[in-house]
Motif scaffolding. Structure first.
Motif, PDB file in Angstrom:
ATOM      1  N   MET A   1      26.114 -24.935 -44.236  1.00 42.89           N
ATOM      2  CA  MET A   1      25.782 -26.301 -44.631  1.00 42.89           C
ATOM      3  C   MET A   1      27.019 -27.179 -44.488  1.00 42.89           C
ATOM      4  SD  MET A   1      24.222 -27.496 -48.255  1.00 42.89           S
ATOM      5  CE  MET A   1      24.516 -29.139 -48.814  1.00 42.89           C
ATOM      6  N   ALA A   2      26.856 -28.339 -43.923  1.00 37.57           N
ATOM      7  CA  ALA A   2      27.960 -29.281 -43.739  1.00 37.57           C
ATOM      8  C   ALA A   2      28.360 -29.893 -45.078  1.00 37.57           C
ATOM      9  CB  ALA A   2      27.526 -30.388 -42.774  1.00 37.57           C
ATOM     10  N   ASN A   3      29.598 -30.366 -45.143  1.00 36.85           N
ATOM     11  CA  ASN A   3      30.045 -31.045 -46.358  1.00 36.85           C
ATOM     12  C   ASN A   3      29.288 -32.350 -46.515  1.00 36.85           C
ATOM     13  OD1 ASN A   3      31.914 -29.129 -47.079  1.00 36.85           O
ATOM     14  ND2 ASN A   3      33.562 -30.093 -45.900  1.00 36.85           N
ATOM     15  N   PRO A   4      28.795 -32.638 -47.725  1.00 32.89           N
ATOM     16  CA  PRO A   4      28.063 -33.889 -47.917  1.00 32.89           C
ATOM     17  C   PRO A   4      28.978 -35.100 -47.771  1.00 32.89           C
ATOM     18  CG  PRO A   4      28.148 -32.595 -49.950  1.00 32.89           C
ATOM     19  CD  PRO A   4      28.847 -31.816 -48.896  1.00 32.89           C
ATOM     20  N   VAL A   5      28.417 -36.168 -47.292  1.00 32.85           N
ATOM     21  CA  VAL A   5      29.136 -37.430 -47.165  1.00 32.85           C
ATOM     22  C   VAL A   5      28.440 -38.424 -48.084  1.00 32.85           C
ATOM     23  CG1 VAL A   5      29.749 -39.314 -45.612  1.00 32.85           C
ATOM     24  CG2 VAL A   5      29.784 -36.957 -44.787  1.00 32.85           C
ATOM     25  N   PHE A   6      29.212 -39.042 -48.980  1.00 27.03           N
ATOM     26  CA  PHE A   6      28.647 -40.010 -49.907  1.00 27.03           C
ATOM     27  C   PHE A   6      29.088 -41.410 -49.517  1.00 27.03           C
ATOM     28  CE2 PHE A   6      28.475 -36.085 -52.291  1.00 27.03           C
ATOM     29  CZ  PHE A   6      27.233 -36.161 -52.881  1.00 27.03           C
ATOM     30  N   ILE A   7      28.162 -42.326 -49.543  1.00 24.88           N
ATOM     31  CA  ILE A   7      28.435 -43.719 -49.217  1.00 24.88           C
ATOM     32  C   ILE A   7      28.097 -44.553 -50.443  1.00 24.88           C
ATOM     33  CG2 ILE A   7      27.816 -45.660 -47.727  1.00 24.88           C
ATOM     34  CD1 ILE A   7      26.937 -43.537 -45.648  1.00 24.88           C
TER      35      ILE A   7
ATOM     36  N   CYS B   1      14.477 -40.550 -40.710  1.00 28.53           N
ATOM     37  CA  CYS B   1      15.679 -39.721 -40.745  1.00 28.53           C
ATOM     38  C   CYS B   1      15.293 -38.308 -41.154  1.00 28.53           C
ATOM     39  CB  CYS B   1      16.722 -40.297 -41.691  1.00 28.53           C
ATOM     40  SG  CYS B   1      16.203 -40.360 -43.387  1.00 28.53           S
ATOM     41  N   SER B   2      16.246 -37.399 -41.039  1.00 29.44           N
ATOM     42  CA  SER B   2      16.007 -36.028 -41.460  1.00 29.44           C
ATOM     43  C   SER B   2      17.244 -35.514 -42.175  1.00 29.44           C
ATOM     44  CB  SER B   2      15.678 -35.139 -40.256  1.00 29.44           C
ATOM     45  OG  SER B   2      16.792 -35.106 -39.388  1.00 29.44           O
ATOM     46  N   GLY B   3      17.091 -34.430 -42.904  1.00 21.34           N
ATOM     47  CA  GLY B   3      18.207 -33.862 -43.649  1.00 21.34           C
ATOM     48  C   GLY B   3      17.989 -34.002 -45.137  1.00 21.34           C
ATOM     49  N   THR B   4      19.065 -33.856 -45.876  1.00 19.84           N
ATOM     50  CA  THR B   4      19.010 -33.939 -47.329  1.00 19.84           C
ATOM     51  C   THR B   4      19.737 -35.193 -47.788  1.00 19.84           C
ATOM     52  OG1 THR B   4      19.010 -31.532 -47.474  1.00 19.84           O
ATOM     53  CG2 THR B   4      19.573 -32.744 -49.482  1.00 19.84           C
ATOM     54  N   ILE B   5      19.115 -35.920 -48.695  1.00 21.96           N
ATOM     55  CA  ILE B   5      19.727 -37.137 -49.235  1.00 21.96           C
ATOM     56  C   ILE B   5      19.791 -36.997 -50.747  1.00 21.96           C
ATOM     57  CG2 ILE B   5      19.454 -39.618 -49.541  1.00 21.96           C
ATOM     58  CD1 ILE B   5      18.000 -39.672 -46.859  1.00 21.96           C
ATOM     59  N   TRP B   6      20.954 -37.312 -51.316  1.00 18.64           N
ATOM     60  CA  TRP B   6      21.134 -37.312 -52.764  1.00 18.64           C
ATOM     61  C   TRP B   6      21.391 -38.743 -53.208  1.00 18.64           C
ATOM     62  CZ3 TRP B   6      24.040 -33.647 -49.930  1.00 18.64           C
ATOM     63  CH2 TRP B   6      23.673 -32.325 -50.128  1.00 18.64           C
ATOM     64  N   PHE B   7      20.699 -39.158 -54.263  1.00 18.38           N
ATOM     65  CA  PHE B   7      21.000 -40.415 -54.925  1.00 18.38           C
ATOM     66  C   PHE B   7      21.691 -40.032 -56.225  1.00 18.38           C
ATOM     67  CE2 PHE B   7      17.415 -41.485 -52.233  1.00 18.38           C
ATOM     68  CZ  PHE B   7      17.824 -42.669 -51.659  1.00 18.38           C
ATOM     69  N   THR B   8      22.957 -40.375 -56.366  1.00 15.24           N
ATOM     70  CA  THR B   8      23.716 -39.990 -57.559  1.00 15.24           C
ATOM     71  C   THR B   8      24.386 -41.210 -58.170  1.00 15.24           C
ATOM     72  OG1 THR B   8      25.765 -39.566 -56.349  1.00 15.24           O
ATOM     73  CG2 THR B   8      24.230 -37.730 -56.549  1.00 15.24           C
ATOM     74  N   ASP B   9      24.754 -41.074 -59.413  1.00 10.41           N
ATOM     75  CA  ASP B   9      25.566 -42.072 -60.113  1.00 10.41           C
ATOM     76  C   ASP B   9      25.014 -43.491 -59.985  1.00 10.41           C
ATOM     77  OD1 ASP B   9      27.300 -40.022 -60.822  1.00 10.41           O
ATOM     78  OD2 ASP B   9      28.467 -40.260 -59.003  1.00 10.41           O
TER      79      ASP B   9
END
Length: 187
Positions: free
Chosen positions: A1-7, A33-41
């Motif tokens: 798994m690639a390192n997550p990138v947060f924007i 889009c495809s992949g995993t998306i996290w909504f944080t903070d």
């Protein structure tokens, strides 16, 4: 798994100055889009200026000790909590009314009135009204309870907390906090 990138994204919500915001609905929408998306903070804050992004502190803090402060409040009192940790932390508050209290008559606030929270429902004697910053829950006798406002926190060293009850009434109050000190490795 690639390192997550947060924007980091920030939006401003403008409102009429003479009206109070009663609720905000956030609907994250992702298309094509495809992949995993996290909504944080997700952070909503009042005022005209962005106070900045605060990264999660788990990697840089260590638990020192858990502390409880018990007291009795009559009508309106300012409670000073001594936090000997050198970092602010969430505050869990339990309020046990000694008699029935009218809807909206119980409030907590910090300092001179910031970070205010009001409980819109009436309370019965010996209810356990819990505002738990540690788990982001507000309950009454273990059942989810509505609140209007903010979870409380304990500032490093000491913090002042205004507890307001219905006039002439009293309640037992329990403040619980996890004292935190700097530690661990910064990343």
């Amino acid at each position: 798994m690639a390192n997550p990138v947060f924007i980091r994204l920030a939006e401003v919500i403008n409102k009429k100055q003479d009206m109070r915001v009663m609720s905000v609905t956030v609907k994250p929408t992702v298309t094509n889009c495809s992949g995993t998306i996290w909504f944080t903070d997700l952070q909503l804050q009042e005022g005209p200026a962005l106070t900045g992004y605060v990264p999660h502190t788990e990697s840089r803090l260590k638990e020192d000790t858990k502390v409880w402060f018990n007291g009795v409040v009559r009508s309106k009192e300012t409670v000073i909590i001594c936090n000997v940790g050198d970092t602010s932390g969430g505050l869990d508050v339990h309020i046990y009314p000694k008699s029935d209290m009218a809807a909206g008559s119980v409030q907590l606030a910090q300092g001179v009135g910031g970070q205010r929270v009001t409980f819109p429902n009436a309370l019965s004697a010996e209810d356990d009204l819990a505002l738990l910053a540690s788990v982001r829950e507000c309950t009454r006798n273990g059942v989810t309870e509505p609140k209007e406002g903010f979870y409380q926190y304990s500032a490093a060293w000491d913090s002042k907390h205004k507890v307001t009850l219905e006039d002439g009434k009293s309640a037992r109050v329990l403040f619980e906090l996890q004292q935190m000190t700097d530690g661990g490795v910064s990343i």
